[in-house]
Design an enzyme around this catalytic site. Structure first.
Site, PDB file in Angstrom:
ATOM      1  N   LYS A  27      52.049  36.267 -36.221  1.00  0.00           N
ATOM      2  CA  LYS A  27      53.086  37.291 -36.155  1.00  0.00           C
ATOM      3  C   LYS A  27      52.798  38.428 -37.128  1.00  0.00           C
ATOM      4  CE  LYS A  27      57.177  35.854 -35.525  1.00  0.00           C
ATOM      5  NZ  LYS A  27      58.519  35.357 -35.456  1.00  0.00           N
ATOM      6  N   ARG A  96      60.981  35.611 -41.779  1.00  0.00           N
ATOM      7  CA  ARG A  96      60.532  34.822 -40.619  1.00  0.00           C
ATOM      8  C   ARG A  96      59.229  34.098 -40.918  1.00  0.00           C
ATOM      9  NH1 ARG A  96      62.631  36.908 -35.563  1.00  0.00           N
ATOM     10  NH2 ARG A  96      63.817  38.808 -35.942  1.00  0.00           N
ATOM     11  N   GLY A 105      59.821  27.717 -32.457  1.00  0.00           N
ATOM     12  CA  GLY A 105      61.042  27.036 -32.875  1.00  0.00           C
ATOM     13  C   GLY A 105      60.848  25.935 -33.900  1.00  0.00           C
ATOM     14  N   MET A 107      59.663  26.223 -37.101  1.00  0.00           N
ATOM     15  CA  MET A 107      59.865  26.544 -38.513  1.00  0.00           C
ATOM     16  C   MET A 107      61.030  27.507 -38.688  1.00  0.00           C
ATOM     17  SD  MET A 107      55.998  26.705 -39.900  1.00  0.00           S
ATOM     18  CE  MET A 107      55.542  27.908 -38.719  1.00  0.00           C
ATOM     19  N   ARG A 340      51.974  39.346 -29.100  1.00  0.00           N
ATOM     20  CA  ARG A 340      50.812  38.451 -29.235  1.00  0.00           C
ATOM     21  C   ARG A 340      50.165  38.309 -27.869  1.00  0.00           C
ATOM     22  NH1 ARG A 340      54.771  33.335 -29.858  1.00  0.00           N
ATOM     23  NH2 ARG A 340      55.507  33.521 -27.752  1.00  0.00           N
ATOM     24  N   HIS A 456      50.926   6.050 -26.189  1.00  0.00           N
ATOM     25  CA  HIS A 456      50.013   5.114 -25.533  1.00  0.00           C
ATOM     26  C   HIS A 456      49.781   5.519 -24.081  1.00  0.00           C
ATOM     27  CE1 HIS A 456      49.170   1.388 -23.244  1.00  0.00           C
ATOM     28  NE2 HIS A 456      48.378   1.128 -24.270  1.00  0.00           N
ATOM     29  N   SER A 786      17.488  10.206 -23.623  1.00  0.00           N
ATOM     30  CA  SER A 786      18.818  10.579 -23.145  1.00  0.00           C
ATOM     31  C   SER A 786      19.811   9.869 -24.057  1.00  0.00           C
ATOM     32  CB  SER A 786      18.998  10.142 -21.690  1.00  0.00           C
ATOM     33  OG  SER A 786      20.301  10.480 -21.284  1.00  0.00           O
ATOM     34  N   CYS A 854      23.811  11.463 -21.609  1.00  0.00           N
ATOM     35  CA  CYS A 854      24.431  10.990 -20.379  1.00  0.00           C
ATOM     36  C   CYS A 854      25.685  10.171 -20.632  1.00  0.00           C
ATOM     37  CB  CYS A 854      23.437  10.213 -19.530  1.00  0.00           C
ATOM     38  SG  CYS A 854      22.798   8.750 -20.351  1.00  0.00           S
ATOM     39  N   TYR A 874      19.653  19.252 -21.582  1.00  0.00           N
ATOM     40  CA  TYR A 874      20.650  19.130 -20.516  1.00  0.00           C
ATOM     41  C   TYR A 874      21.772  18.175 -20.915  1.00  0.00           C
ATOM     42  CZ  TYR A 874      18.592  14.594 -19.317  1.00  0.00           C
ATOM     43  OH  TYR A 874      18.155  13.302 -19.357  1.00  0.00           O
TER      44      TYR A 874
HETATM   45  C1  PEP Z   1      26.091   5.341 -22.817  1.00  0.00           C
HETATM   46  O1  PEP Z   1      26.060   4.326 -23.501  1.00  0.00           O
HETATM   47  O2  PEP Z   1      26.440   6.423 -23.255  1.00  0.00           O
HETATM   48  C2  PEP Z   1      25.708   5.270 -21.414  1.00  0.00           C
HETATM   49  C3  PEP Z   1      25.624   6.355 -20.682  1.00  0.00           C
HETATM   50  O3  PEP Z   1      25.539   4.043 -20.906  1.00  0.00           O
HETATM   51  P1  PEP Z   1      26.708   3.128 -20.362  1.00  0.00           P
HETATM   52  O4  PEP Z   1      27.980   3.898 -20.446  1.00  0.00           O
HETATM   53  O5  PEP Z   1      26.329   2.793 -18.974  1.00  0.00           O
HETATM   54  O6  PEP Z   1      26.631   1.972 -21.282  1.00  0.00           O
END
Ligand code: PEP
Ligand code: MG
Length: 903
Positions: A27, A96, A105, A107, A340, A456, A786, A854, A874
């Site tokens: 603000k 303010r 709202g 504070m 803003r 949860h 990977s 991955c 990648y």
């Molecule tokens: C991992 O462990 O990040 C993975 C890609 O293998 P997985 O989830 O199959 O154990």
């Protein structure tokens, strides 16, 4: 935080600017920016967040603050030609709060500071309105009493009600000056009795107390809760804005309003906002009277309207974005109280970004920063048909997006039972706990009446990608009677409800669901260039094209069948980063794997492997064909073998029953023995990954042969397979060397037999701390890494995802130990630092080492930025998240140091 000597704690509005949000709050920074733009902002000054931090740490204001405030107050008084609380012509100010991120709202704010028994008469004279002056005074005592002195607000409300009842009127505007004078007396009595002190008559004391109260309001329970839910850091502190008061309640030529420079839902330009004549800002919020559309201001006060339109244009051109605005008109004079960059829907974010490019206000790189992956993900969920007639039951927190329709069930057991018989169900609970997990898995969506974004239900549902609305407080959930009541409507078990996890809305009955046009576009079923392509699809298309042009990270898919691979390709995947071969061993083939596990002799084992080989080969042929010309990383078998065997309890019962009937089943007995033999206390840390390949002769070589033969077959068919073989769960280079040697032998055999010059890269996952720590050695035997950040997170933290997410993560999130689950967003300091060092060590050994990730994090926006930064080649993620990863990879590459705040 240490105070440095030259630190300045107070900034006049003329001194700040919009870049100083950390210091002046949102603000304050924007008031300063508007002041410097020459817009009509009531003069004032801002006390910095640094002063707040000192106050919160030491319990006292910084020593210099009082003097600095005095100097700025003097200057303000000179500018205004009147003094704070001056008896005959008082300057009044508002105090303010205003943090870096908006916390609506949460504070404190106190208006009309400077009024006292003396100056109230001066205000009456100045305004020519006695009633107005006494009303302002009673508002001050009420607000000050409640927020600064901690008096129960209801006491003031009750006194106001009594005053109205005594006069037999219903609205407070019917109380006249004399009534309000009496009320002020009574309010002061309440203050004295409850706070044990008189309402301060010294205007400066009022101001100083209000400032400290704003500082303290940073740490109220509700502010803390809000920050946790919105992931706003707890140590930012709030700034305090002291602004000279202007009044919108001085008659019909006054008023107050809010406006957007364009529609926050569609992005379209136009006149969007509300106006309330003869009112102060709090009246708009309180909904005392109905507002009128902003466009009506033109006929009420043309001069102010025209000026406002002009200012809105100035603001949009200046901020180069949609702005929201609060303004007040005091007797025909327009004042800007706040602006803003305005919040907007996900769809509007994309549309506005491209509209601004077309208007020449921003370039494409900036447009890319104006949207984010979370917004794109939201646009990809199926949604309720906006045109459908609906019956809204209530609203809660939009905890996990999606549109879910199903029959209401009120316990987990019923959810599972009904879903097994083919019913779609919505699990409705007051709140969920780990015992509800089965029901949550079985349900289409989850609805709770309690709990916030970190409850949860919310955490687990997001983890599962399941629609969830939580904390819908209007719902009275009666689990015993299996029903809920919402504002008089009763929903019994079995009644259909529709839950919108993207907006938090809950409807009675079935609302029709329509596919997302953005997914239709990614699927290739809708073309951005088509005449009927909607504006949103065109906007997404343009921004994605730009992201693809600038990103450095490539994006691959985690996919293990041709169908997923083809979809991933349509979504823009540049290969497969993880094909989990275990998925190929399920269903009908489970029996073949059982045979392999039960094999007592080499012959039996080889026979089992021989049976699996053609099946595996066919899998790979299909996959390589789907991904022709693009890399496909096939991971050799990873999970513990018991996952392919029947459940120990079920099997034990089957065997026991058979024995009781004296009907021995030899196979079941052998299976049970195998299940016992393979039973592990901690399967996640047991016989899995490369360890399987090393102890079950022929298993990995069968898979390698299938890959090599499939590749050869594709080449013969004039295809272009680019297979990469990946070894999971390696902890030391020796493991990899052994597997590598065997694999090379098999490949050489296939090469020789087929006469085809196969090129198959061999690499490994880095998913154990030891692998990351010895990455330099491992790179000697690996052509690529990977990062398996799922397992790496489990093993670095020492907890198993399946066991902990539903049990103690909610508590950890609530206690602020995590801002977000480390399985969702990479833990940069821990897991991330291992990734970073392994990247460096790996490349030091092998400069052309190919590097990817991955684990689930490959599709998480914040993690994608991290992977870009550490220099991976990648990221690989589930097909549905590919567009998000592409977008975020683009944003990471194009990020500017002063990029816009997408919060
Ligand atoms: C991992 O462990 O990040 C993975 C890609 O293998 P997985 O989830 O199959 O154990
Ligand atoms: Mg793994």
């Amino acid at each position: 935080m240490s105070e440095n000597k030259d630190q300045k704690f107070v900034y006049d509005f003329t001194e700040g600017n919009k870049e100083l949000k950390d210091l002046l709050g949102g603000k304050g920074a924007n008031l300063a920016e508007m002041t410097n733009l020459g817009l009509p902002v009531p003069p004032g000054f801002t006390i910095t967040t640094e002063a707040c931090k000192v106050y919160l740490e030491s319990g006292d204001e910084p020593a210099e603050l009082r003097d600095e405030v005095s100097a700025h107050l003097d200057a303000l008084e000179q500018k205004m030609g009147k003094k704070l609380g001056q008896a005959d012509n008082p300057l009044l100010v508002s105090v303010r709060s205003g943090a870096k991120f908006s916390m609506p709202g949460m504070m404190d704010t106190v208006l009309n500071i400077g009024l006292s028994d003396e100056s109230v008469a001066g205000l009456a004279q100045q305004a020519g309105d006695e009633r107005f002056a006494w009303d302002s005074y009673r508002r001050l005592i009420q607000m000050f009493g409640k927020t600064v002195l901690g008096v129960d607000g209801e006491l003031f409300e009750d006194a106001l009600e009594e005053a109205k009842a005594a006069k037999k009127v219903t609205v407070d505007t019917d109380l006249d000056a004399a009534d309000l004078k009496k009320l002020v007396k009574q309010f002061k009595k309440i203050v004295k009795a409850e706070a044990g002190r008189d309402f301060p008559q010294d205007p400066r004391e009022q101001m100083d107390l209000a400032i400290c109260s704003v500082f303290e309001s940073w740490n109220t329970d509700r502010a803390k809760l809000y920050r946790r839910q919105e992931r706003i850091p707890g140590d930012l502190g709030t700034a305090v804005n002291i602004c000279s008061m202007v009044f919108g309640n001085l008659g019909p030529d006054s008023g107050t309003g809010v406006a957007f420079t364009r529609d926050p839902a569609s992005g379209h330009q136009g006149v969007y906002g509300d106006y309330l004549q003869n009112a102060q800002g709090e009246d708009v919020v309180a909904g005392i009277r109905n507002t009128v559309p902003l466009a009506d201001l033109e006929s009420i006060d043309k001069k102010s309207y025209d000026q406002l339109m002009q200012i809105m244009e100035t603001l949009e051109n200046h901020y180069k974005d949609l702005c929201d605005i609060e303004f007040t008109i005091e007797r025909g004079q327009l004042w800007m109280l706040q602006t803003r960059v305005g919040k907007r829907t996900a769809g509007a974010a994309f549309r506005i970004a491209t509209q601004l490019v077309d208007q020449g206000l921003i370039d494409e790189a900036e447009a890319l920063q104006r949207v984010n992956g979370a917004q794109l993900a939201q646009l990809m969920f199926p949604r309720f048909d906006e045109k459908a007639k609906t019956e809204l039951l209530g609203r809660g927190i939009a905890a996990s997006p999606g549109a879910a329709v199903g029959k209401a069930v009120f316990d987990s057991y019923t959810a599972v039972k009904w879903s097994r018989s083919g019913e779609k169900v919505i699990l409705i609970r007051r709140e969920t706990n780990p015992d509800d997990l089965d029901g949550m898995i079985a349900a289409e969506g989850i609805l709770t009446s309690r709990g916030g974004k970190t409850s949860h239900a919310a955490v687990v549902a997001r983890g599962m990608g399941k629609t969830c609305v939580c904390g819908a407080e209007e719902l009275e959930v009666d689990t015993k009677r299996r029903r809920m009541t919402v504002n008089g409507t009763v929903i019994e078990e079995g009644d259909v409800v529709s839950v919108d996890g993207s907006t938090g809305r809950v409807y009675k009955g079935e609302v029709p669901v329509v596919p997302s046009p953005v997914v239709e576009y990614f699927e290739g079923r809708m073309h951005a260039g088509a005449d009927d392509a909607d504006e949103l699809v065109q906007a997404v298309h343009r921004i994605m094209a730009y992201a693809d042009r600038v990103r450095r990270l490539r994006v691959r898919a985690n996919a293990d069948n041709a169908e997923d691979a083809l979809r991933a390709r349509r979504f823009g995947a540049q290969g497969i980063g993880l094909c989990r071969t275990e998925h190929m061993f399920l269903g009908e083939r489970r029996e073949m794997v059982e045979k392999l596990i039960l094999a007592d002799t080499d012959d039996e084992r080889e026979e089992a492997l021989r049976a699996l080989l053609p099946q595996q080969k066919q899998d790979f042929v299909e996959l390589f064909e789907a991904m022709d010309g693009l890399p496909v990383t096939v991971r050799l078998l990873d999970p513990p073998l018991h996952e392919f065997l029947p459940d120990i309890t079920e099997l034990s019962v089957r065997v026991a029953l058979a024995e009781a009937r004296k009907d021995h089943n030899e196979n079941d007995l052998r299976l049970l023995q195998a299940v016992h033999r393979l039973h592990e206390q901690n399967p996640m840390l047991g016989l899995r990954g490369v360890r399987l390949g090393l102890v079950i002769p022929g298993l990995f070589t069968m898979q390698v042969r299938a890959i090599a033969e499939a590749a050869a077959q594709r080449i013969e068919a004039k295809g272009d397979p680019r297979a990469e073989i990946m070894i999971p769960l390696v902890g030391t280079v020796q493991e990899l060397e052994i597997v590598r040697e065997e694999a090379e032998q098999v490949i050489a055999e296939v090469r020789q037999r087929t006469g085809i010059d196969l090129k198959l890269a061999l690499g490994t996952m880095i998913e154990l701390p030891r692998a990351a720590l010895t990455a330099g050695q491992i790179a000697e035997a690996a052509e690529f890494f990977s990062f398996g950040t799922n397992d790496l997170t489990q093993t670095v933290w020492g907890f198993s995802r399946d066991d902990v997410e539903a049990s103690f993560f909610t508590a950890y999130l609530e206690k602020g130990i995590f801002g977000v689950s480390p399985f969702e967003t990479i833990d940069k300091d821990g897991v991330g630092s291992l990734v970073r060092s392994a990247v460096e060590a790996g490349r030091a050994t092998r400069p052309d080492l190919k590097l990817g990730v991955c684990g689930e994090h490959g599709g998480d926006p914040e993690s994608v930025h991290f992977f870009h930064e550490v220099g991976l080649d990648y990221v690989s993620c589930s097909p549905f998240r590919i567009p998000v990863a592409r977008l975020e990879a683009g944003r990471a590459a194009a990020a500017r140091t002063t990029g816009s705040d997408s919060r």
